[in-house]
Every structure is written in C-alpha cells, then in structure tokens.
Scaffold this motif. Sequence first.
Motif, PDB file in Angstrom:
ATOM      1  N   ASP A 113       0.802  -1.220   0.000  1.00 35.74           N
ATOM      2  CA  ASP A 113       0.000   0.000   0.000  1.00 35.74           C
ATOM      3  C   ASP A 113       0.835   1.270   0.000  1.00 35.74           C
ATOM      4  O   ASP A 113       0.444   2.278  -0.574  1.00 35.74           O
ATOM      5  N   ASP A 114       2.005   1.234   0.694  1.00 35.22           N
ATOM      6  CA  ASP A 114       2.777   2.466   0.836  1.00 35.22           C
ATOM      7  C   ASP A 114       3.974   2.517  -0.112  1.00 35.22           C
ATOM      8  O   ASP A 114       4.904   3.287   0.085  1.00 35.22           O
ATOM      9  N   ILE A 115       3.951   1.723  -1.159  1.00 34.09           N
ATOM     10  CA  ILE A 115       5.071   1.683  -2.097  1.00 34.09           C
ATOM     11  C   ILE A 115       4.694   2.434  -3.366  1.00 34.09           C
ATOM     12  O   ILE A 115       3.622   2.222  -3.936  1.00 34.09           O
ATOM     13  N   ASP A 116       5.576   3.297  -3.816  1.00 36.79           N
ATOM     14  CA  ASP A 116       5.366   4.028  -5.061  1.00 36.79           C
ATOM     15  C   ASP A 116       6.042   3.261  -6.190  1.00 36.79           C
ATOM     16  O   ASP A 116       7.253   3.314  -6.364  1.00 36.79           O
ATOM     17  N   PHE A 117       5.234   2.529  -6.975  1.00 36.00           N
ATOM     18  CA  PHE A 117       5.803   1.710  -8.030  1.00 36.00           C
ATOM     19  C   PHE A 117       6.244   2.542  -9.242  1.00 36.00           C
ATOM     20  O   PHE A 117       6.783   1.998 -10.195  1.00 36.00           O
ATOM     21  N   LYS A 118       6.003   3.845  -9.201  1.00 36.03           N
ATOM     22  CA  LYS A 118       6.532   4.711 -10.259  1.00 36.03           C
ATOM     23  C   LYS A 118       8.021   4.980 -10.052  1.00 36.03           C
ATOM     24  O   LYS A 118       8.687   5.457 -10.965  1.00 36.03           O
ATOM     25  N   MET A 119       8.522   4.671  -8.852  1.00 37.06           N
ATOM     26  CA  MET A 119       9.924   4.925  -8.525  1.00 37.06           C
ATOM     27  C   MET A 119      10.795   3.761  -8.993  1.00 37.06           C
ATOM     28  O   MET A 119      11.426   3.065  -8.202  1.00 37.06           O
ATOM     29  N   LYS A 120      10.830   3.509 -10.257  1.00 36.38           N
ATOM     30  CA  LYS A 120      11.644   2.422 -10.779  1.00 36.38           C
ATOM     31  C   LYS A 120      13.130   2.791 -10.722  1.00 36.38           C
ATOM     32  O   LYS A 120      13.499   3.959 -10.857  1.00 36.38           O
ATOM     33  N   VAL A 121      13.951   1.775 -10.501  1.00 36.08           N
ATOM     34  CA  VAL A 121      15.390   1.980 -10.475  1.00 36.08           C
ATOM     35  C   VAL A 121      15.896   2.063 -11.914  1.00 36.08           C
ATOM     36  O   VAL A 121      15.731   1.127 -12.696  1.00 36.08           O
ATOM     37  N   LEU A 122      16.503   3.186 -12.249  1.00 38.53           N
ATOM     38  CA  LEU A 122      17.011   3.399 -13.606  1.00 38.53           C
ATOM     39  C   LEU A 122      18.524   3.246 -13.601  1.00 38.53           C
ATOM     40  O   LEU A 122      19.219   3.834 -12.769  1.00 38.53           O
ATOM     41  N   SER A 123      19.042   2.449 -14.537  1.00 36.55           N
ATOM     42  CA  SER A 123      20.476   2.222 -14.602  1.00 36.55           C
ATOM     43  C   SER A 123      20.839   1.678 -15.973  1.00 36.55           C
ATOM     44  O   SER A 123      20.084   0.901 -16.567  1.00 36.55           O
ATOM     45  N   ASN A 124      22.023   2.061 -16.455  1.00 36.72           N
ATOM     46  CA  ASN A 124      22.518   1.521 -17.717  1.00 36.72           C
ATOM     47  C   ASN A 124      23.575   0.440 -17.506  1.00 36.72           C
ATOM     48  O   ASN A 124      24.320   0.098 -18.416  1.00 36.72           O
ATOM     49  N   ILE A 125      23.644  -0.104 -16.304  1.00 32.66           N
ATOM     50  CA  ILE A 125      24.627  -1.140 -16.002  1.00 32.66           C
ATOM     51  C   ILE A 125      24.381  -2.378 -16.865  1.00 32.66           C
ATOM     52  O   ILE A 125      23.237  -2.758 -17.119  1.00 32.66           O
ATOM     53  N   GLY A 189      28.835   6.197  -3.495  1.00 32.96           N
ATOM     54  CA  GLY A 189      27.543   6.242  -4.176  1.00 32.96           C
ATOM     55  C   GLY A 189      26.973   4.859  -4.463  1.00 32.96           C
ATOM     56  O   GLY A 189      27.696   3.855  -4.488  1.00 32.96           O
ATOM     57  N   PHE A 190      25.666   4.822  -4.710  1.00 28.56           N
ATOM     58  CA  PHE A 190      24.964   3.565  -4.971  1.00 28.56           C
ATOM     59  C   PHE A 190      24.613   3.369  -6.447  1.00 28.56           C
ATOM     60  O   PHE A 190      24.260   2.266  -6.852  1.00 28.56           O
ATOM     61  N   THR A 191      24.694   4.428  -7.237  1.00 27.40           N
ATOM     62  CA  THR A 191      24.256   4.352  -8.634  1.00 27.40           C
ATOM     63  C   THR A 191      25.123   3.379  -9.429  1.00 27.40           C
ATOM     64  O   THR A 191      26.351   3.380  -9.307  1.00 27.40           O
ATOM     65  N   ASN A 192      24.464   2.546 -10.238  1.00 22.77           N
ATOM     66  CA  ASN A 192      25.146   1.556 -11.083  1.00 22.77           C
ATOM     67  C   ASN A 192      26.006   0.592 -10.262  1.00 22.77           C
ATOM     68  O   ASN A 192      27.044   0.118 -10.733  1.00 22.77           O
ATOM     69  N   ARG A 193      25.555   0.287  -9.066  1.00 27.79           N
ATOM     70  CA  ARG A 193      26.257  -0.653  -8.197  1.00 27.79           C
ATOM     71  C   ARG A 193      25.398  -1.895  -7.980  1.00 27.79           C
ATOM     72  O   ARG A 193      24.200  -1.918  -8.286  1.00 27.79           O
ATOM     73  N   MET A 194      26.003  -2.923  -7.410  1.00 31.72           N
ATOM     74  CA  MET A 194      25.310  -4.182  -7.146  1.00 31.72           C
ATOM     75  C   MET A 194      25.386  -4.515  -5.667  1.00 31.72           C
ATOM     76  O   MET A 194      26.420  -4.302  -5.027  1.00 31.72           O
ATOM     77  N   LEU A 195      24.290  -5.052  -5.141  1.00 28.72           N
ATOM     78  CA  LEU A 195      24.236  -5.512  -3.760  1.00 28.72           C
ATOM     79  C   LEU A 195      24.343  -7.030  -3.755  1.00 28.72           C
ATOM     80  O   LEU A 195      23.479  -7.720  -4.307  1.00 28.72           O
ATOM     81  N   LEU A 196      25.400  -7.556  -3.157  1.00 22.66           N
ATOM     82  CA  LEU A 196      25.593  -8.992  -3.022  1.00 22.66           C
ATOM     83  C   LEU A 196      25.272  -9.392  -1.597  1.00 22.66           C
ATOM     84  O   LEU A 196      25.723  -8.729  -0.638  1.00 22.66           O
ATOM     85  N   LEU A 234       9.809  -2.811  -9.586  1.00 25.59           N
ATOM     86  CA  LEU A 234      10.663  -1.683  -9.238  1.00 25.59           C
ATOM     87  C   LEU A 234      11.889  -1.570 -10.138  1.00 25.59           C
ATOM     88  O   LEU A 234      12.734  -0.694  -9.933  1.00 25.59           O
ATOM     89  N   GLY A 235      12.007  -2.432 -11.143  1.00 21.70           N
ATOM     90  CA  GLY A 235      13.087  -2.303 -12.116  1.00 21.70           C
ATOM     91  C   GLY A 235      14.432  -2.773 -11.627  1.00 21.70           C
ATOM     92  O   GLY A 235      15.474  -2.246 -12.040  1.00 21.70           O
ATOM     93  N   ILE A 236      14.445  -3.781 -10.756  1.00 18.69           N
ATOM     94  CA  ILE A 236      15.694  -4.305 -10.205  1.00 18.69           C
ATOM     95  C   ILE A 236      16.019  -5.645 -10.848  1.00 18.69           C
ATOM     96  O   ILE A 236      15.148  -6.503 -11.008  1.00 18.69           O
ATOM     97  N   THR A 237      17.284  -5.826 -11.221  1.00 18.56           N
ATOM     98  CA  THR A 237      17.749  -7.115 -11.704  1.00 18.56           C
ATOM     99  C   THR A 237      18.018  -8.009 -10.496  1.00 18.56           C
ATOM    100  O   THR A 237      18.859  -7.684  -9.654  1.00 18.56           O
ATOM    101  N   LEU A 238      17.288  -9.107 -10.396  1.00 18.71           N
ATOM    102  CA  LEU A 238      17.369 -10.004  -9.249  1.00 18.71           C
ATOM    103  C   LEU A 238      17.983 -11.325  -9.706  1.00 18.71           C
ATOM    104  O   LEU A 238      17.417 -12.018 -10.557  1.00 18.71           O
TER     105      LEU A 238
END
Length: 282
Positions: A113-125, A189-196, A234-238
């Motif tokens: 309910d409280d998630i804004d799905f318009k906030m997609k993660v944009l990246s050219n990685i 910074g977090f942009t164009n980074r990966m979380l392992l 949300l546009g995340i590569t999982l």
Amino acid sequence: MENHKKVKALHLDSMRSWVRTEATAREFFLGVVLNGKKLITMPCSPEDPEALAVGLLASRGIISSKEEIEEISFDEASGIIRISATENKKGNGKIFSEDFLRTGYGRDVGGYDDIDFKMKVLSNIRLTREDVLSLYRRFQGSSDLYRETHAVHSAALCDTREILVFAEDIGRHNAVDKIIGRCILDGIGFTNRMLLISGRISAEIIFKAAGFNIPVVISKSAPTDTGVDLARKLGITLIGFVYQSGMNVYAGEERMDRPRLLMGRKFSDAQTERVSAVSCGQ
C-alpha cells in the motif's frame, strides 16, 4: 570489540565423543538513540555499530545523507549508540517511513500500500555471467568470520569489477544496513552498483535496494515470491542461485548479456511456471 568467542563443546560422531573448542559468533545488543529518544535495541555482531545504526535509519527514510547527522557517539560499555540529526523530513521520496522501524524492525511489511511503483530503479549497467560469477566467488571468500563460525551473513556493494564495501553480521538485514550506513558515512555512491548478499532475497532486501537506487541484487540463495514480484515492478535485476557456473535471473534480465545459445529461447508455460526465471548456466 571481538566478533567471535571460543567455547567448549561436546562433539559426538559414530565412533566416539570428546570435548573440543569451537568458535562462535558474538551476539551483541545495540541500542539506538536518535535525538534523545531510544528507538530500538537489536541483536547484532559488534563490528561497526556506527554503520549499522546509520544504515538502519537511512534504510527506513529517517535520514538520507551524512549531512543530516550532526553527531554520532558509541558507548561500548552500555551498548548504546547516540545520533543527533536534523529533523525528519516527511514525504522525501523514500520507500520507507519511520513507522516501518516500529513494526518489529522491518519484519512486518504490511503489503504494497505504501510503495510508489513509479519509482523504478534506472540504470545503464550491463552484466555478463562471468562478471557475476567472478564477483560472487570473491565475495564468498571475503568472510573470515563465516569460515570460522558458520554463524554470520555477508553483504557487499560492488561495481562490475570490484568489491567496494563488505560487511558481515549475525543478521542478514543488519549486514545490508551496515553496507548502506558505511557508504553514507564514507561518501560512496549507490548508482550503477550491485548488492551482493549471502541469504535469501526477500521483499525487504528489494525495498532497501530500490530505496538507494541499487539496480542489481545477487545471492547464492533463492528469492521469495514477493521479492521477485517487487523486483520486477521496481526495475531491479534479481539474480539468485549463483553457483559454480550459472545462476537464475528472476527479474531485470534485460541488463544481462546472455549467451547466444539462449538468445530468443522460448520456454513452455510449464517451464515458466516451474522455473519463473531465465537460466544463465551452462
């Protein structure tokens, strides 16, 4: 502060029993006080409590930058970390809210309910299978504490070539919060980074990645169904089930450079329902 402790244990096998010394991960209880108000006491590993506290607050939208932190101090004897920060900003575009902290330390998601799905993660990685496998092998080899105790989770922030920040903790969410907090404190910074991460990829892990515009989340473990659903929205590569030569890409496969053999491959409905992923193995 030591992050492990030696204890005596009775060992039994099929032939005999004996007492031997084993290493255990230390469990420390950290109290977080923000602007004079105690927010939470949480079990954690004792290493880098400042990063954990800052990451906890940031991942829930209470603070968003190092500039908002006026003072931070840690009293090891009492286990209390005190943070003075500027007033909370409401409606700052974060996925999280202060309420999220109060609902059992992030264990109660409470739906979409409280998630804004318009906030997609944009990246050219762009990633290759080899990029992921190489980084994850180095990631798994980075945790001396896990090899000694087998009782902690690991997390790391990486670019496509190097591990930039590494953390470990008895809690998998804590490990991720330590990454977030250390990046904020050190200006990484977090942009164009990966979380392992080393554990399963749940909805909250995807929330945290999206909240900091991290486009890729990778684990050797499986995702939950909600984690997959949110990553797609949300546009995340999982990427999960990373093993010796392959992996499953559950969302955001457009960022992966796939082997030609798999390009355009069609899955039957039964295969899609059973796997629900693009296989990048050999």
